[in-house]
Design a protein around this motif. Structure first.
Motif, PDB file in Angstrom:
ATOM      1  N   THR A  13       0.845  -1.193   0.000  1.00  0.00           N
ATOM      2  CA  THR A  13       0.000   0.000   0.000  1.00  0.00           C
ATOM      3  C   THR A  13       0.878   1.240   0.000  1.00  0.00           C
ATOM      4  OG1 THR A  13      -1.750  -1.135   1.213  1.00  0.00           O
ATOM      5  CG2 THR A  13      -1.788   1.269   1.265  1.00  0.00           C
ATOM      6  N   ASP A  14       0.542   2.189  -0.868  1.00  0.00           N
ATOM      7  CA  ASP A  14       1.225   3.478  -0.880  1.00  0.00           C
ATOM      8  C   ASP A  14       0.646   4.315   0.249  1.00  0.00           C
ATOM      9  OD1 ASP A  14       2.917   5.566  -2.332  1.00  0.00           O
ATOM     10  OD2 ASP A  14       0.949   6.541  -2.280  1.00  0.00           O
ATOM     11  N   GLU A  15       1.466   4.728   1.187  1.00  0.00           N
ATOM     12  CA  GLU A  15       0.983   5.456   2.359  1.00  0.00           C
ATOM     13  C   GLU A  15       0.395   6.813   2.014  1.00  0.00           C
ATOM     14  OE1 GLU A  15       3.964   5.585   5.397  1.00  0.00           O
ATOM     15  OE2 GLU A  15       4.129   3.405   5.473  1.00  0.00           O
ATOM     16  N   GLU A  16       0.929   7.490   1.010  1.00  0.00           N
ATOM     17  CA  GLU A  16       0.439   8.827   0.643  1.00  0.00           C
ATOM     18  C   GLU A  16      -0.950   8.786   0.031  1.00  0.00           C
ATOM     19  OE1 GLU A  16       1.390  12.158  -2.736  1.00  0.00           O
ATOM     20  OE2 GLU A  16       3.088  11.107  -1.867  1.00  0.00           O
ATOM     21  N   THR A  17      -1.197   7.828  -0.873  1.00  0.00           N
ATOM     22  CA  THR A  17      -2.463   7.796  -1.601  1.00  0.00           C
ATOM     23  C   THR A  17      -3.445   6.755  -1.085  1.00  0.00           C
ATOM     24  OG1 THR A  17      -1.620   6.191  -3.195  1.00  0.00           O
ATOM     25  CG2 THR A  17      -1.328   8.535  -3.732  1.00  0.00           C
ATOM     26  N   LEU A  33       2.483  -1.228  -8.072  1.00  0.00           N
ATOM     27  CA  LEU A  33       2.164  -0.060  -7.262  1.00  0.00           C
ATOM     28  C   LEU A  33       2.566   1.220  -7.983  1.00  0.00           C
ATOM     29  CD1 LEU A  33       0.983   0.953  -4.606  1.00  0.00           C
ATOM     30  CD2 LEU A  33       3.300   0.896  -3.670  1.00  0.00           C
ATOM     31  N   ASP A  34       3.738   1.230  -8.613  1.00  0.00           N
ATOM     32  CA  ASP A  34       4.158   2.408  -9.374  1.00  0.00           C
ATOM     33  C   ASP A  34       3.129   2.762 -10.444  1.00  0.00           C
ATOM     34  OD1 ASP A  34       6.486   2.724  -7.936  1.00  0.00           O
ATOM     35  OD2 ASP A  34       7.765   1.740  -9.426  1.00  0.00           O
ATOM     36  N   VAL A  37      -0.277   4.002  -8.752  1.00  0.00           N
ATOM     37  CA  VAL A  37      -0.186   5.349  -8.183  1.00  0.00           C
ATOM     38  C   VAL A  37      -0.132   6.382  -9.304  1.00  0.00           C
ATOM     39  CG1 VAL A  37       1.286   6.928  -6.858  1.00  0.00           C
ATOM     40  CG2 VAL A  37       0.805   4.635  -5.988  1.00  0.00           C
TER      41      VAL A  37
END
Length: 73
Positions: A13-17, A33-34, A37
């Protein structure tokens, strides 16, 4: 990043989004993930062409997006 309970996929999981993806390997999960996002931020992806829609059996003249489902709002 964590391995799923069945041990078959990596979940990240991307913490920012808050975007979450998975992959068969750690590297694949990071690549996914890249991409996810970038799409989330509007930095990737594009609208399909009329020709691509027709290939999918969709008439571009009659295609409308309509209202987004709640999960996408």
């Amino acid at each position: 990043m964590e391995l799923s309970e069945d041990g078959e996929v990596w979940i990240i999981t991307d913490e920012e989004t808050g975007v979450t993806t998975e992959g068969e390997t750690r590297e694949h999960a990071l690549e996914m993930l890249d991409d996810a996002v970038a799409a989330y931020k509007g930095e990737a992806g594009r609208s399909p062409t009329d020709e691509e829609l027709r290939e999918l059996g969709i008439d571009p003249e009659e295609n409308t997006s309509g209202e987004l489902p709640n999960v996408l709002k």
